[in-house]
Write a protein that holds these residues in place. Structure first.
Motif: not given
Length: 158
Positions: A10-12, A14-15, A153
């Motif tokens: 998920f985008n959250f 990635v970091e 998200e």
């Protein structure tokens, strides 16, 4: 059903996964589904390409479980860490599978973050894997730094 073309993040994540330094939710889902537990240290002993491969296994709740996830994990750990995952009995009816009520942990995390928890209708609309992720992020009593980004998200933030 085959592997996804790319690791499922998920985008959250990635970091926060820091290039697979931490175990992605897709891998956690399959570990829980198979009743397998590995430590962060064991995960980090695996080569990056193996970690990415494990994150490509499907997470569809109603799909036939990809039969090779557990075999791949065992082989990777044996080869690179000379260990085996720990077995446990998966929960038969986890709260995230229910669509008639929002798990208490999610309401607690939302309260800690100062946001509204999703209502029952919105909770029921979420895909099972997204419900799993929110439940997993809210299982501890202290605030989880990924909870609010995940809620946003998924369109679940009030």
């Amino acid at each position: 059903m085959g592997l996804n073309e790319a690791p499922l993040l998920f985008n959250f994540e990635v970091e926060s996964s820091e290039n697979f330094t931490f175990i992605p939710m897709s891998v956690r889902f399959n570990l829980d589904r198979f009743g397998l537990r590995i430590s962060l240290q064991q995960w980090q002993l695996l080569p990056l390409e193996d970690r990415k491969l494990l994150a490509r296994f499907p997470v569809e709740e109603d799909a036939e479980i990809e039969p090779n996830f557990d075999h791949a994990l065992f082989e990777m750990l044996r080869t690179h860490a000379n260990v085996e995952p720990e077995w446990f009995t998966p929960e038969e009816a986890p709260a995230w599978r229910r669509t008639d009520s929002v798990p208490e942990g999610i309401a607690h995390q939302a309260q800690l973050a100062g946001i509204a928890a999703p209502g029952v209708a919105r909770w029921a609309e979420l895909a099972p894997f997204k419900r799993y992720v929110l439940a997993k992020l809210s299982r501890k009593p202290e605030a989880n730094h990924d909870f609010v980004p995940a809620m946003k998200e998924f369109g679940a933030a009030g």
